[in-house]
Design a protein around this motif. Structure first.
Motif, PDB file in Angstrom:
ATOM      1  N   ASP A  29       0.248   7.959  -6.428  1.00 20.30           N
ATOM      2  CA  ASP A  29       1.110   9.132  -6.615  1.00 20.30           C
ATOM      3  C   ASP A  29       0.449  10.371  -6.019  1.00 20.30           C
ATOM      4  OD1 ASP A  29       3.668   8.632  -7.823  1.00 20.30           O
ATOM      5  OD2 ASP A  29       2.575   7.788  -9.524  1.00 20.30           O
ATOM      6  N   HIS A  30       1.229  11.454  -5.961  1.00 20.49           N
ATOM      7  CA  HIS A  30       0.744  12.676  -5.322  1.00 20.49           C
ATOM      8  C   HIS A  30      -0.318  13.380  -6.164  1.00 20.49           C
ATOM      9  CE1 HIS A  30       3.427  12.803  -1.885  1.00 20.49           C
ATOM     10  NE2 HIS A  30       4.412  12.415  -2.668  1.00 20.49           N
ATOM     11  N   SER A  31      -1.103  14.214  -5.490  1.00 23.81           N
ATOM     12  CA  SER A  31      -2.176  14.974  -6.128  1.00 23.81           C
ATOM     13  C   SER A  31      -1.669  16.377  -6.491  1.00 23.81           C
ATOM     14  CB  SER A  31      -3.367  15.040  -5.179  1.00 23.81           C
ATOM     15  OG  SER A  31      -3.015  15.766  -4.019  1.00 23.81           O
ATOM     16  N   VAL A  74       4.450   1.212   2.987  1.00 28.12           N
ATOM     17  CA  VAL A  74       5.882   1.406   2.736  1.00 28.12           C
ATOM     18  C   VAL A  74       6.194   2.833   2.292  1.00 28.12           C
ATOM     19  CG1 VAL A  74       6.412  -0.991   2.252  1.00 28.12           C
ATOM     20  CG2 VAL A  74       5.556   0.457   0.416  1.00 28.12           C
ATOM     21  N   ASP A  75       5.180   3.561   1.801  1.00 25.20           N
ATOM     22  CA  ASP A  75       5.407   4.884   1.213  1.00 25.20           C
ATOM     23  C   ASP A  75       6.639   4.837   0.301  1.00 25.20           C
ATOM     24  OD1 ASP A  75       5.125   7.521   0.562  1.00 25.20           O
ATOM     25  OD2 ASP A  75       5.139   8.282   2.613  1.00 25.20           O
ATOM     26  N   ALA A  76       6.592   3.901  -0.656  1.00 24.78           N
ATOM     27  CA  ALA A  76       7.779   3.649  -1.476  1.00 24.78           C
ATOM     28  C   ALA A  76       7.972   4.741  -2.510  1.00 24.78           C
ATOM     29  CB  ALA A  76       7.651   2.296  -2.171  1.00 24.78           C
ATOM     30  N   GLY A 126      -3.334   8.895   5.743  1.00 23.89           N
ATOM     31  CA  GLY A 126      -1.913   8.635   5.481  1.00 23.89           C
ATOM     32  C   GLY A 126      -0.989   9.344   6.462  1.00 23.89           C
ATOM     33  N   HIS A 127       0.153   8.722   6.760  1.00 27.69           N
ATOM     34  CA  HIS A 127       1.114   9.209   7.783  1.00 27.69           C
ATOM     35  C   HIS A 127       0.465  10.263   8.684  1.00 27.69           C
ATOM     36  CE1 HIS A 127       2.047  12.396   4.831  1.00 27.69           C
ATOM     37  NE2 HIS A 127       2.446  11.477   3.993  1.00 27.69           N
ATOM     38  N   PRO A 128      -0.400   9.784   9.604  1.00 31.52           N
ATOM     39  CA  PRO A 128      -1.404  10.621  10.256  1.00 31.52           C
ATOM     40  C   PRO A 128      -0.876  11.890  10.945  1.00 31.52           C
ATOM     41  CG  PRO A 128      -1.787   8.316  10.763  1.00 31.52           C
ATOM     42  CD  PRO A 128      -0.504   8.375  10.030  1.00 31.52           C
ATOM     43  N   TYR A 138      11.864   7.322   8.030  1.00 29.46           N
ATOM     44  CA  TYR A 138      11.982   8.714   8.445  1.00 29.46           C
ATOM     45  C   TYR A 138      10.677   9.230   9.049  1.00 29.46           C
ATOM     46  CZ  TYR A 138      16.326   8.285   6.013  1.00 29.46           C
ATOM     47  OH  TYR A 138      17.568   7.843   5.653  1.00 29.46           O
ATOM     48  N   ARG A 139       9.608   8.476   8.892  1.00 29.87           N
ATOM     49  CA  ARG A 139       8.306   8.893   9.423  1.00 29.87           C
ATOM     50  C   ARG A 139       7.865   8.040  10.619  1.00 29.87           C
ATOM     51  NH1 ARG A 139       5.399  12.525   6.497  1.00 29.87           N
ATOM     52  NH2 ARG A 139       5.976  12.881   4.334  1.00 29.87           N
ATOM     53  N   LEU A 140       7.702   6.729  10.396  1.00 27.98           N
ATOM     54  CA  LEU A 140       7.202   5.824  11.443  1.00 27.98           C
ATOM     55  C   LEU A 140       5.984   6.440  12.113  1.00 27.98           C
ATOM     56  CD1 LEU A 140      10.623   4.563  12.818  1.00 27.98           C
ATOM     57  CD2 LEU A 140       9.229   3.615  10.972  1.00 27.98           C
ATOM     58  N   THR A 149      -4.549   7.315  -5.336  1.00 32.80           N
ATOM     59  CA  THR A 149      -3.874   8.598  -5.185  1.00 32.80           C
ATOM     60  C   THR A 149      -3.515   8.777  -3.725  1.00 32.80           C
ATOM     61  OG1 THR A 149      -4.052  11.004  -5.408  1.00 32.80           O
ATOM     62  CG2 THR A 149      -6.037   9.850  -4.766  1.00 32.80           C
ATOM     63  N   GLU A 150      -2.444   9.521  -3.501  1.00 36.07           N
ATOM     64  CA  GLU A 150      -2.226  10.056  -2.166  1.00 36.07           C
ATOM     65  C   GLU A 150      -2.641  11.507  -2.270  1.00 36.07           C
ATOM     66  OE1 GLU A 150       1.774  10.235  -0.551  1.00 36.07           O
ATOM     67  OE2 GLU A 150       1.000  10.735   1.436  1.00 36.07           O
ATOM     68  N   SER A 151      -3.866  11.758  -1.878  1.00 43.42           N
ATOM     69  CA  SER A 151      -4.420  13.102  -2.057  1.00 43.42           C
ATOM     70  C   SER A 151      -4.086  13.979  -0.864  1.00 43.42           C
ATOM     71  CB  SER A 151      -5.941  13.017  -2.201  1.00 43.42           C
ATOM     72  OG  SER A 151      -6.485  14.318  -2.213  1.00 43.42           O
ATOM     73  N   VAL A 179       0.854  -1.178   0.000  1.00 39.64           N
ATOM     74  CA  VAL A 179       0.000   0.000   0.000  1.00 39.64           C
ATOM     75  C   VAL A 179       0.891   1.229   0.000  1.00 39.64           C
ATOM     76  CG1 VAL A 179      -1.765   1.256   1.283  1.00 39.64           C
ATOM     77  CG2 VAL A 179      -1.758  -1.228   1.303  1.00 39.64           C
ATOM     78  N   HIS A 180       0.507   2.236  -0.764  1.00 35.44           N
ATOM     79  CA  HIS A 180       1.210   3.516  -0.747  1.00 35.44           C
ATOM     80  C   HIS A 180       2.532   3.419  -1.503  1.00 35.44           C
ATOM     81  CE1 HIS A 180       1.779   7.466   1.677  1.00 35.44           C
ATOM     82  NE2 HIS A 180       2.279   7.563   0.463  1.00 35.44           N
ATOM     83  N   CYS A 181       2.402   3.601  -2.785  1.00 35.72           N
ATOM     84  CA  CYS A 181       3.553   3.439  -3.655  1.00 35.72           C
ATOM     85  C   CYS A 181       3.568   4.583  -4.664  1.00 35.72           C
ATOM     86  CB  CYS A 181       3.410   2.084  -4.343  1.00 35.72           C
ATOM     87  SG  CYS A 181       4.680   1.743  -5.503  1.00 35.72           S
ATOM     88  N   ALA A 220      -5.388   9.765   2.126  1.00 41.01           N
ATOM     89  CA  ALA A 220      -5.462  11.213   2.316  1.00 41.01           C
ATOM     90  C   ALA A 220      -4.450  11.629   3.371  1.00 41.01           C
ATOM     91  CB  ALA A 220      -6.875  11.606   2.739  1.00 41.01           C
ATOM     92  N   SER A 221      -3.565  12.549   2.993  1.00 39.53           N
ATOM     93  CA  SER A 221      -2.462  12.926   3.884  1.00 39.53           C
ATOM     94  C   SER A 221      -2.288  14.432   3.923  1.00 39.53           C
ATOM     95  CB  SER A 221      -1.134  12.329   3.393  1.00 39.53           C
ATOM     96  OG  SER A 221      -1.253  10.989   3.024  1.00 39.53           O
ATOM     97  N   ILE A 222      -1.691  14.883   4.996  1.00 35.60           N
ATOM     98  CA  ILE A 222      -1.317  16.295   5.106  1.00 35.60           C
ATOM     99  C   ILE A 222       0.140  16.442   4.666  1.00 35.60           C
ATOM    100  CG2 ILE A 222      -0.762  18.083   6.802  1.00 35.60           C
ATOM    101  CD1 ILE A 222      -3.334  17.391   8.224  1.00 35.60           C
ATOM    102  N   HIS A 223       0.370  17.382   3.750  1.00 38.96           N
ATOM    103  CA  HIS A 223       1.739  17.635   3.283  1.00 38.96           C
ATOM    104  C   HIS A 223       2.152  19.087   3.425  1.00 38.96           C
ATOM    105  CE1 HIS A 223       1.118  13.837   0.825  1.00 38.96           C
ATOM    106  NE2 HIS A 223       2.179  13.590   1.541  1.00 38.96           N
ATOM    107  N   GLY A 224       1.290  19.898   4.004  1.00 39.06           N
ATOM    108  CA  GLY A 224       1.652  21.297   4.147  1.00 39.06           C
ATOM    109  C   GLY A 224       0.754  21.943   5.184  1.00 39.06           C
TER     110      GLY A 224
HETATM  111 ZN   LIG Z   1       2.797  11.589   1.937  1.00 31.64          ZN
END
Ligand SMILES: [Zn+2]
Ligand SMILES: [Zn+2]
Length: 565
Positions: free
Chosen positions: A368-370, A522-524, A461-463, A499-501, A406-408, A336-338, A431-435
């Motif tokens: 992939d990213h949104s 894995v967030d590969a 995603g990476h909560p 780097y996240r865990l 998607t990783e939105s 999951v999460h590639c 769904a993840s926060i990136h900013g």
């Molecule tokens: Zn992410």
């Protein structure tokens, strides 16, 4: 013939001066390679013994040491004879110590540090703190009341920093230390113990247990262990162990015991203290003499106490975990999460899919990213649709089932990043926060609750957005958000990205109590990242996650139905 007097160089002082030069060069914005060369030189000096250093200085053969070139050799010679190098002297004159000290605070560039120093005569971090509290910093051009506040919190963070290193870095170092101890004559086995063995995210000590045939061999092995090349100094030494510091500040601990005591020593050195105390208590109750308990392995110790053997990563758990049901690496069927080279990944979809195939995985979500993640090459709707064609094409050549995803980004207002009709055509949405990490806790909580009310929201995603030892978790009401996610029948990611865990294991029990499902991801961003799964599974096990709670332990069709938006 008069004997030529060898200079008696102070290895630690030379290394310290080289490091100071590196730090000052970095601060002054000099060529970073030059700074790195000095830092490498410091390590090279530390890799020598005092006698070797003195000999090479006298013979002029320092340049034969890897990492020491001609210029560096000259500087080392200067420090050894004059006590100071002209390079360091010049740099010290350029930036007083105060500026150097102040610029260690996050948000204070050397240039701003100099302004504070010149305007207020601030000579160090304590004085900066006092000035900020007294509201004097805002009088300096370019600083305001808001900066004053952020300076105070940055000083607080600075004071609470540790010499801890990330698990991913510590694992390599600890393995190198164990291998070094293991190579010493007489050593039967040498194993990594301590927090590394318990898969803690931040490591303050690299611990190794060596086993020898008899007690008389212990001192000699400890002597030789003290020659581990990255070891800068031994801080303390006891009959059966030593504690020291590596050049970069990490602490090491080497314990050497006769093989008959290896089991007990491994338990003691693996920790944590509460677990060991519990076992000792149990031994007392059963009349087992812990100090004389002979066991070459840990299993025999648990057996002697009539307890099931607890895996190291589960020894921190606040409550006993269901050992038979704990998720294992072998349980995981899907990746999951590639990411692929369509956003910020390094490899193509076909390469990622073939790698997953080769590892025997049954399915893989292409996420992939949104568009908002433009810095990461986020896919526009058009590019996303083209990726669906690519997925169909690659699917013809691989066994692993590919899922459109998607990783939105979760936008600042809690919306997701693609129109609903596009989201509806996806198999899986992370769904993840990136900013916008720095919202107040109520605003961040509202943002997440809004997102979770969307019917397409399935996987968080990476909560908490943390980066181990680099970025703290976002401020939000985690309990309330977990409640909302449980209400929305969503799942939560346990990211194995070293780097996240993230979700941090400390929060896993709270998620389990609410009946939430997990994906271990894995967030590969490259083929090699598929191995991140090992970290994700270890974090899940730390939190007591059972295999039945993990969505990507399910067969393909069941997984697909469970994550469908
Ligand atoms: Zn992410
Ligand atoms: Zn990602």
């Amino acid at each position: 013939m008069a004997a030529r007097r060898l200079p008696r160089p102070d290895r630690a002082a030379i290394a310290a001066e080289l490091r100071e030069i590196a730090a000052r060069l970095r601060l002054s914005g000099d060529n970073p390679f030059r700074a790195r060369a000095y830092a490498a030189g410091a390590e090279a000096v530390e890799s020598l013994s005092d006698a070797q250093l003195a000999r090479r200085l006298a013979a002029g053969t320092l340049t034969e040491v890897p990492g020491i070139g001609q210029a560096l050799a000259a500087v080392i010679g200067e420090i050894a004879t004059a006590g100071e190098s002209s390079v360091a002297a010049r740099l010290r004159a350029e930036a007083p110590a105060a500026v150097l000290e102040l610029s260690q605070i996050r948000g204070i560039s050397p240039e701003r540090a100099r302004r504070l120093h010149d305007a207020l005569g601030i000579g160090g971090i304590d004085e900066l703190e006092a000035a900020a509290r007294a509201g004097r910093v805002r009088e300096v051009k370019g600083f305001g009341p808001k900066t004053e506040k952020s300076i105070l919190s940055a000083i607080d963070a600075y004071r609470h920093r540790t010499d801890a290193i990330r698990l991913v870095d510590a694992r390599d170092l600890a393995a190198a230390l164990a291998a070094f101890v293991g190579r010493q004559p007489g050593v039967i086995a040498a194993d990594v113990a301590g927090p590394v063995r318990r898969w803690q995210e931040a490591i303050d000590e690299l611990t190794v247990v060596g086993a020898v045939g008899g007690a008389d061999e212990v001192p000699g092995v400890l002597d030789r262990a003290a020659r581990f090349p990255p070891l800068a100094r031994v801080e303390s030494r006891a009959p059966d162990h030593l504690v020291g510091r590596l050049a970069d500040g990490a602490r090491i601990r080497v314990r050497v015991v006769p093989e008959s005591r290896r089991g007990v020593a491994m338990i003691e050195e693996t920790g944590p203290a509460a677990h060991v105390a519990g076992l000792r208590q149990r031994a007392r109750e059963r009349g087992v003499d812990w100090e004389r308990l002979d066991a070459t392995g840990e299993g025999a110790v648990y057996r002697a106490l009539e307890l099931p053997e607890v895996p190291p990563e589960a020894r921190d758990a606040p409550e006993p975990v269901a050992l038979d049901d704990l998720v294992t690496l072998a349980d995981i069927r899907g990746i999951v999460h590639c990411h692929t080279d369509q956003s910020d990944g390094r490899h193509t979809l076909e390469q990622m899919a073939r790698a997953a195939d080769a590892r025997g995985f049954r399915y893989l979500t292409v996420t992939d990213h949104s568009p908002t993640a433009s810095y990461a090459g986020g896919l526009t709707v058009d590019r996303l649709r083209r990726q669906w064609d690519e997925i169909a094409r690659v699917q013809e050549n691989v066994r692993v089932r590919l899922l459109r995803g998607t990783e939105s980004d979760i936008l600042a207002d809690g919306a997701l990043d693609y129109p609903d009709d596009v989201l509806a055509q996806l198999d899986v949405i992370i769904a993840s926060i990136h900013g916008r990490y720095h919202m107040t806790a109520p605003a961040m909580t509202a943002r997440l609750l809004t997102a979770m009310r969307l019917p397409v929201f399935k996987i968080w995603g990476h909560p908490l957005g943390q980066l181990v030892l680099r970025r703290p978790p976002i401020a939000c009401d985690v309990e309330a958000v977990l409640d909302a996610l449980a209400g929305a029948r969503g799942a939560i990611e346990i990211s194995g990205d070293p780097y996240r865990l993230d979700l941090p294991p400390a929060w896993i029990p709270a998620a389990r109590q609410r009946g939430l499902s997990f994906v271990i991801s894995v967030d590969a961003h490259a083929i090699g990242d598929l191995d991140n799964l090992e970290y994700g599974v270890a974090m899940a096990r730390r939190g007591g996650v059972r295999r039945g709670e993990v969505l990507n332990a399910l067969p393909f069709e069941t997984f697909r139905a469970a994550v469908r938006p």
